[in-house]
Design an enzyme around this catalytic site. Sequence first.
Site, PDB file in Angstrom:
ATOM      1  N   HIS A 262     -18.420 -18.276 -34.856  1.00  0.00           N
ATOM      2  CA  HIS A 262     -18.122 -18.118 -33.432  1.00  0.00           C
ATOM      3  C   HIS A 262     -17.068 -17.030 -33.279  1.00  0.00           C
ATOM      4  O   HIS A 262     -15.933 -17.209 -33.695  1.00  0.00           O
ATOM      5  CB  HIS A 262     -17.617 -19.437 -32.859  1.00  0.00           C
ATOM      6  CG  HIS A 262     -17.219 -19.343 -31.425  1.00  0.00           C
ATOM      7  ND1 HIS A 262     -18.146 -19.376 -30.410  1.00  0.00           N
ATOM      8  CD2 HIS A 262     -16.008 -19.198 -30.828  1.00  0.00           C
ATOM      9  CE1 HIS A 262     -17.517 -19.265 -29.243  1.00  0.00           C
ATOM     10  NE2 HIS A 262     -16.219 -19.155 -29.472  1.00  0.00           N
TER      11      HIS A 262
ATOM     12  N   ASP B  36     -14.994 -14.897 -30.685  1.00  0.00           N
ATOM     13  CA  ASP B  36     -14.599 -14.675 -29.297  1.00  0.00           C
ATOM     14  C   ASP B  36     -14.545 -13.177 -29.040  1.00  0.00           C
ATOM     15  O   ASP B  36     -13.920 -12.430 -29.794  1.00  0.00           O
ATOM     16  CB  ASP B  36     -13.247 -15.351 -29.041  1.00  0.00           C
ATOM     17  CG  ASP B  36     -13.384 -16.869 -29.088  1.00  0.00           C
ATOM     18  OD1 ASP B  36     -14.141 -17.406 -28.269  1.00  0.00           O
ATOM     19  OD2 ASP B  36     -12.769 -17.508 -29.958  1.00  0.00           O
TER      20      ASP B  36
ATOM     21  N   ASP C  89     -18.600 -22.967 -26.628  1.00  0.00           N
ATOM     22  CA  ASP C  89     -17.144 -22.994 -26.434  1.00  0.00           C
ATOM     23  C   ASP C  89     -16.719 -22.698 -25.005  1.00  0.00           C
ATOM     24  O   ASP C  89     -15.669 -22.116 -24.789  1.00  0.00           O
ATOM     25  CB  ASP C  89     -16.521 -21.959 -27.401  1.00  0.00           C
ATOM     26  CG  ASP C  89     -15.010 -22.040 -27.417  1.00  0.00           C
ATOM     27  OD1 ASP C  89     -14.477 -23.144 -27.234  1.00  0.00           O
ATOM     28  OD2 ASP C  89     -14.352 -20.991 -27.609  1.00  0.00           O
TER      29      ASP C  89
ATOM     30  N   HIS D 219     -15.770 -16.014 -22.165  1.00  0.00           N
ATOM     31  CA  HIS D 219     -15.124 -17.302 -21.907  1.00  0.00           C
ATOM     32  C   HIS D 219     -13.642 -17.419 -22.272  1.00  0.00           C
ATOM     33  O   HIS D 219     -13.099 -18.527 -22.226  1.00  0.00           O
ATOM     34  CB  HIS D 219     -15.942 -18.442 -22.520  1.00  0.00           C
ATOM     35  CG  HIS D 219     -15.991 -18.451 -24.023  1.00  0.00           C
ATOM     36  ND1 HIS D 219     -17.130 -18.169 -24.725  1.00  0.00           N
ATOM     37  CD2 HIS D 219     -15.050 -18.723 -24.943  1.00  0.00           C
ATOM     38  CE1 HIS D 219     -16.886 -18.273 -26.019  1.00  0.00           C
ATOM     39  NE2 HIS D 219     -15.628 -18.606 -26.186  1.00  0.00           N
TER      40      HIS D 219
HETATM   41 ZN    ZN Z   1     -14.704 -19.186 -27.984  1.00  0.00          ZN
END
Ligand code: ZN
Length: 1043
Positions: A260, A262, A372, A577
């Site tokens: 994951h 970001d 997330d 996000h």
């Molecule tokens: Zn995230």
Amino acid sequence: MYHQPVLKNRRTLLERAEKFISEIYFTDCNLRGRLYGDACPLESISSSLSRQRIPFLEAVKQNFEPYQVGDTFGPTWWTCWFKVSLRIPDSWRGKQVHLSWESDGEAMVWRDEQPVQGLTKEGEKTSYILTECLKDDEPHSISLYVELACNSLFGAGQGSMIAAPDPDRKYSVQKAELVVFKSDVRELLTDLEMLVDMVKLLGEGEQRGYQALFTANEMVNLCEPTNPSSFPAARSLAQKFFSQRNGESQHTVHAMGHCHIDSAWLWPYEETIRKCARSWVTVIRLMEKNPHMVFTCSQAQQFDWVKSWYPGLFTQIQHFVKKGQFIPVGGTWVEMDGNLPSGESMVRQFLEGQRFFKKEFGNYCKEFWLPDTFGYSAQLPQLMQGSGITRFLTQKLSWNLVNTFPHNTFFWEGLDGSQVLTHFPPGNSYEMKGKVEDLVNTVKNNKDKGRANHSAALFGFGDGGGGPTQLMLDRLDRVQDTDGLPRVQMSSPDRLFSELEADSSLLCTWTGELFLELHNGTYTTQAQIKLGNRRCETLLHDVEVASSLALCLNKTFQYPSEPLQVLWRQLLLNQFHDVIPGTCIEMVVEDAMRYYQDIRTVGTRLLRVSCQALGSEGTMTQTGDSDSTATSVAVLNTLPWERTEVLPLTGGAPDHQQPCLALVTVPSVGVVSVRDATATKPVSLVSVKVQADGTILMENGILRAVVNKDGCLASLYLVETNREAISHGCSGNQFVLFDDVPLYWDAWDVMDYHLQTRKPVVEVVSPVQIASPGGLRGSVTFTLRISDKSTITQEIILDAMCPYVKFNTQVEWFESHKFLKVEFPVRVRSPNATYEIQFGHLQRPTHRNTSWDWARFEVWGHKWADLSEHGFGVSLLNDSKYGYSVHQNTMTLSLLRAPKSPDANADMGSHQFTYAVMPHTGTFQEASVIQWAYNLNNPLRLIDNAPGSHTVAWSAFSVSAAAVILETVKQAEDRKDGLVVRLYESHGSSVSVYLTTGFPITEAWHCDLLERVDPSRPAPITASGISISFSPFQIVSLLLYLK
Ligand SMILES: [Zn+2]
């Protein structure tokens, strides 16, 4: 001889096995101490510091100075490049040789000018394999470069992970040497680790745990760490244990590698590009060694970055995508926030994402992937279905602070009734490690036991940690079918969901939004980002409408599809996000504001160009009038209904009491010259008067408001029905300040207990006074002091013919851990309030009966919220806010927060925003609240100096029923002579409408959100217009072919 009975002393046997593989204890004599053999120093190492993130070919031309391991460098966000020369000793023939590299920061190994592997201590990646088995004829002397980013996996937080970054941190390399790696030791360690973990996790109640314990103990008896010839016998004991199989009913875990990343968070966007490259190249190395390995990877934007910056790596990724190992998922441009982006923004997330995946990898994604994000809009199921997606994976609701979400595998039903099969990996993580614990939790936590017998387990370090490791793969390989643990298979999202679909008859359905009972401050934090998002959404809407009209009027008009795509992608990126929620560091906020500025600059230019084309073309096409010498001002209305509004004019205004204001009437999606637009005369003008008691009375024939000296509304009266909107004995427009100290997640969270610290803002700096005495517009201003540092100055505006009071607000905001809101206690009683969401609205309770009710003490909505009883209600409109609460009869809009991490300066400074209060009769649907909220957000636009002028007002589109809103008009992605129009049913009703257009349309077809025509569904073109039917909250896209 090893096979001897032992006392059933679980503790000593367990700890004995643990010590045998410990990294800390007894490494002089245990197995773990034998993992590495001989070591040898590097021939040379030199370094070169760079402030910028520079490409490889530029970096290697820098000046390199000798570097000693242990020397420090920095500061934070710089890059240190290392040039490494090494020679593998001839005597290591037949051995596996690693470059062992331990440093702070995140590193990338470059070899032969190509990135070859990431090295990140926090991601358990500290070895670059130079050779699996050294041969005489392979090169022993090797030159490498190591690019080291001066930031850790989670940025550079000062003291805690989410603290603002320390800009002066120093970094170092602690180890850089050649080592011999003993894979036979590693294999045995992994066997023992899995057995030990089974003993611990299965506990004393399971006989299988004792079988694991005695197996491990016998292995320790057998194994002499200094004598590798003793290993095979120990290993075969383990293999015997692991190959004892499950019964048929056992749960199946679908393991998928994941990382994951970001797109920006505690580091800037630019660093994410390198994080992607480091992680994905590491994954490719693992795939080469492990042909069964599967890795799921989301976010088209990140692929696009890697394609631009690391084209060689991108080609390798495409190769592994074809092989089915590297699996693009998600279908969106970024993993966006699930609450705040507008409906059209969400469509574009899918449109840009899916088209990218199709173009680069040959397929659309079948799964939406958003592990997330801080809550999920009730409109997402319909948006997924419209984008070719029927499946959804997330896990964030496991973070709920109050209520436990009751399902892991279920059908999620959206606002319009669309359903998607949804799975929350029961391990409640997207960063598993392939350990026994992960597998046991996956089975234990599954809330749909008996209904669903398959679950996902996503394993791998995220955020630049490089995803999975060989060790994780080895762990999972051992226990594919081992009695006592669930079955494990390396799998793909498609396989998992296919299994779930095949046996879905017992699954339950959850209807409505997936509200996250946490992170509710993210609707308000970083107000400038929210404002930028809303403004740019409306600007791009207007550019597309104006450009589409220009295209229809003149086929030679160049529709700006390429610049628009760039702008959309910037906007979509900022909806990531951790960006639009405001949970990022200051550097990211600066990046985001720069993108918004770009969108505004370029978007405004595109709008001007298309409006100019409208001005000149419109004259000839629509009227045949060739009065081209006249230069005049026209007004553009991009919304699909006629609007009559007071408009400030910049150009020459016709005669009016206030020369800079005019009351204009502009047709639906249309243009009219100011001369014609101003034909409407107001039914009643606005008057503003000071009353005997010092309060000010504002009236426009629709509303009568009494403003106190402190700017509060003592009364707000709906004239037509003699209804007072403000609750008895209370004041509207009451600013209130709360202490806002969450438990940990500062920028993210506002906790329930903040409500107990409410303090009205009462100190008047300058009392209310008349700014504009009436006519077309009346207004008053006042200033309040929030504290010795912060003030509010507000202009309360009442326009002729306008059903709401508008509050133009300026706040100088320099607080710490405070939350500013504005309250309207209203004379309405209802158990539910209504909030606008993407392409629709939903209701949430105004009471706190159950934990599910009170957990929603702070909620999100878009342009409006409404509280209505039968026949009467009050709506609260805004131009850039997202946080609301309605408790009992008090409607509250959340304005500003002041968290200090991860951005120490979040929201400090000047803010300008507008909200409005609108009492109404009937329902909010009947009162056109939805339309008025659009009007507030999409101001009429003046077309200055249009060459020629429209003597006749013209309308490009209109819709026959108010329930249906024409949201989007744009050029079709794949047909230059086609327009896509998107409409939705906004009232929650079933309705049939006609879409009328002045343009010559030859055919109209229903299409999906990816603009794929449904050949079975032409939209009939009749004399009344294009006929379309809607069910409640349905979104309909049509592809129109122009003549
Ligand atoms: Zn995230």
